[in-house]
Design a protein around this motif. Structure first.
Motif, PDB file in Angstrom:
ATOM      1  N   LEU A  39      91.780   2.986 186.952  1.00 30.03           N
ATOM      2  CA  LEU A  39      90.504   3.341 187.569  1.00 30.03           C
ATOM      3  C   LEU A  39      89.826   2.181 188.285  1.00 30.03           C
ATOM      4  O   LEU A  39      88.794   2.372 188.914  1.00 30.03           O
ATOM      5  CB  LEU A  39      89.544   3.905 186.516  1.00 30.03           C
ATOM      6  CG  LEU A  39      89.935   5.243 185.901  1.00 30.03           C
ATOM      7  CD1 LEU A  39      88.955   5.626 184.821  1.00 30.03           C
ATOM      8  CD2 LEU A  39      89.994   6.319 186.964  1.00 30.03           C
ATOM      9  N   SER A  40      90.399   0.990 188.193  1.00 31.36           N
ATOM     10  CA  SER A  40      89.740  -0.168 188.789  1.00 31.36           C
ATOM     11  C   SER A  40      89.635  -0.040 190.308  1.00 31.36           C
ATOM     12  O   SER A  40      88.640  -0.440 190.898  1.00 31.36           O
ATOM     13  CB  SER A  40      90.479  -1.455 188.421  1.00 31.36           C
ATOM     14  OG  SER A  40      91.780  -1.442 188.975  1.00 31.36           O
ATOM     15  N   VAL A  63      80.655  -0.290 193.222  1.00 30.56           N
ATOM     16  CA  VAL A  63      79.896  -1.517 192.979  1.00 30.56           C
ATOM     17  C   VAL A  63      79.545  -2.172 194.316  1.00 30.56           C
ATOM     18  O   VAL A  63      78.431  -2.666 194.516  1.00 30.56           O
ATOM     19  CB  VAL A  63      80.693  -2.490 192.074  1.00 30.56           C
ATOM     20  CG1 VAL A  63      79.948  -3.802 191.914  1.00 30.56           C
ATOM     21  CG2 VAL A  63      80.957  -1.855 190.723  1.00 30.56           C
ATOM     22  N   ALA A  72      81.825   1.038 185.075  1.00 34.20           N
ATOM     23  CA  ALA A  72      83.169   0.783 185.601  1.00 34.20           C
ATOM     24  C   ALA A  72      84.002  -0.015 184.606  1.00 34.20           C
ATOM     25  O   ALA A  72      85.194   0.266 184.417  1.00 34.20           O
ATOM     26  CB  ALA A  72      83.082   0.041 186.929  1.00 34.20           C
ATOM     27  N   LYS A 102      89.242   2.665 191.966  1.00 36.81           N
ATOM     28  CA  LYS A 102      88.262   3.696 192.299  1.00 36.81           C
ATOM     29  C   LYS A 102      86.830   3.262 191.972  1.00 36.81           C
ATOM     30  O   LYS A 102      85.883   3.753 192.561  1.00 36.81           O
ATOM     31  CB  LYS A 102      88.587   4.984 191.550  1.00 36.81           C
ATOM     32  CG  LYS A 102      89.891   5.609 191.975  1.00 36.81           C
ATOM     33  CD  LYS A 102      90.167   6.864 191.190  1.00 36.81           C
ATOM     34  CE  LYS A 102      91.522   7.437 191.598  1.00 36.81           C
ATOM     35  NZ  LYS A 102      91.860   8.604 190.803  1.00 36.81           N
ATOM     36  N   ALA A 103      86.670   2.342 191.031  1.00 38.09           N
ATOM     37  CA  ALA A 103      85.330   1.954 190.588  1.00 38.09           C
ATOM     38  C   ALA A 103      84.741   0.821 191.421  1.00 38.09           C
ATOM     39  O   ALA A 103      83.523   0.774 191.622  1.00 38.09           O
ATOM     40  CB  ALA A 103      85.373   1.552 189.123  1.00 38.09           C
ATOM     41  N   LEU A 104      85.567  -0.082 191.907  1.00 34.01           N
ATOM     42  CA  LEU A 104      85.052  -1.249 192.630  1.00 34.01           C
ATOM     43  C   LEU A 104      84.321  -0.903 193.935  1.00 34.01           C
ATOM     44  O   LEU A 104      83.329  -1.553 194.255  1.00 34.01           O
ATOM     45  CB  LEU A 104      86.170  -2.247 192.880  1.00 34.01           C
ATOM     46  CG  LEU A 104      86.664  -2.971 191.619  1.00 34.01           C
ATOM     47  CD1 LEU A 104      87.805  -3.902 191.967  1.00 34.01           C
ATOM     48  CD2 LEU A 104      85.540  -3.711 190.951  1.00 34.01           C
ATOM     49  N   MET A 152      87.423   1.222 182.929  1.00 34.29           N
ATOM     50  CA  MET A 152      88.656   0.453 183.091  1.00 34.29           C
ATOM     51  C   MET A 152      89.229   0.006 181.759  1.00 34.29           C
ATOM     52  O   MET A 152      90.432  -0.229 181.650  1.00 34.29           O
ATOM     53  CB  MET A 152      88.412  -0.759 183.991  1.00 34.29           C
ATOM     54  CG  MET A 152      88.323  -0.402 185.455  1.00 34.29           C
ATOM     55  SD  MET A 152      88.293  -1.821 186.548  1.00 34.29           S
ATOM     56  CE  MET A 152      86.709  -2.521 186.206  1.00 34.29           C
ATOM     57  N   ILE A 200      76.292   0.486 187.338  1.00 31.20           N
ATOM     58  CA  ILE A 200      77.605   0.901 187.826  1.00 31.20           C
ATOM     59  C   ILE A 200      78.693  -0.030 187.288  1.00 31.20           C
ATOM     60  O   ILE A 200      79.776   0.412 186.906  1.00 31.20           O
ATOM     61  CB  ILE A 200      77.624   0.935 189.368  1.00 31.20           C
ATOM     62  CG1 ILE A 200      76.708   2.037 189.866  1.00 31.20           C
ATOM     63  CG2 ILE A 200      79.032   1.169 189.888  1.00 31.20           C
ATOM     64  CD1 ILE A 200      76.492   2.008 191.361  1.00 31.20           C
ATOM     65  N   GLY A 201      78.406  -1.331 187.248  1.00 25.90           N
ATOM     66  CA  GLY A 201      79.395  -2.283 186.748  1.00 25.90           C
ATOM     67  C   GLY A 201      79.734  -2.060 185.290  1.00 25.90           C
ATOM     68  O   GLY A 201      80.908  -2.135 184.895  1.00 25.90           O
TER      69      GLY A 201
END
Length: 113
Positions: free
Chosen positions: A85-86, A93, A75, A88-90, A79, A71-72
């Motif tokens: 998108l940061s 994680v 992400a 939404k992605a964190l 990004m 996932i990281g």
């Protein structure tokens, strides 16, 4: 990848052997057979309990680490193309890291109960 997994499994097995190594006392006194059987069953049950807790934490952490890695990296790739998108992605994680916490809670319940 296989070498890292093998090394991690060897560390877990050696670590569990070190943790569960126990010293025994021999007084020379003879106890009744029932007392010996009860002590032996309690000892084997407690050692199985600790092994089960170690397996629960170990498998949860390996799964959580694999999830965070995948996932990281996805992400970070997203990004790099779009910085918005940061946010939404964190959280994803963080959800993957929560797998390790669930493994720890299961192990804690195994040890307590």
């Amino acid at each position: 990848m296989k070498k890292k997994f093998f090394a991690l499994m060897m560390i877990m097995m050696i670590g569990s052997a070190v943790v569960f190594a126990q010293e025994t006392k021999n007084d020379g006194a003879k106890d009744e057979q029932k007392v010996e059987q009860q002590a032996e069953s309690k000892s084997s049950a407690s050692s199985i309990k600790y092994i089960a807790a170690a397996i629960a934490v170990g498998i949860a952490c390996i799964g959580g680490g694999a999830a965070v890695g995948k996932i990281g990296s996805a992400a970070m790739g997203a990004m790099s193309e779009n910085a918005e998108l940061s946010g939404k992605a964190l959280p994803f994680v963080g959800l993957a890291e929560g797998i390790c916490l669930w493994g720890f809670l299961v192990a804690l319940f195994i040890i307590i109960m």
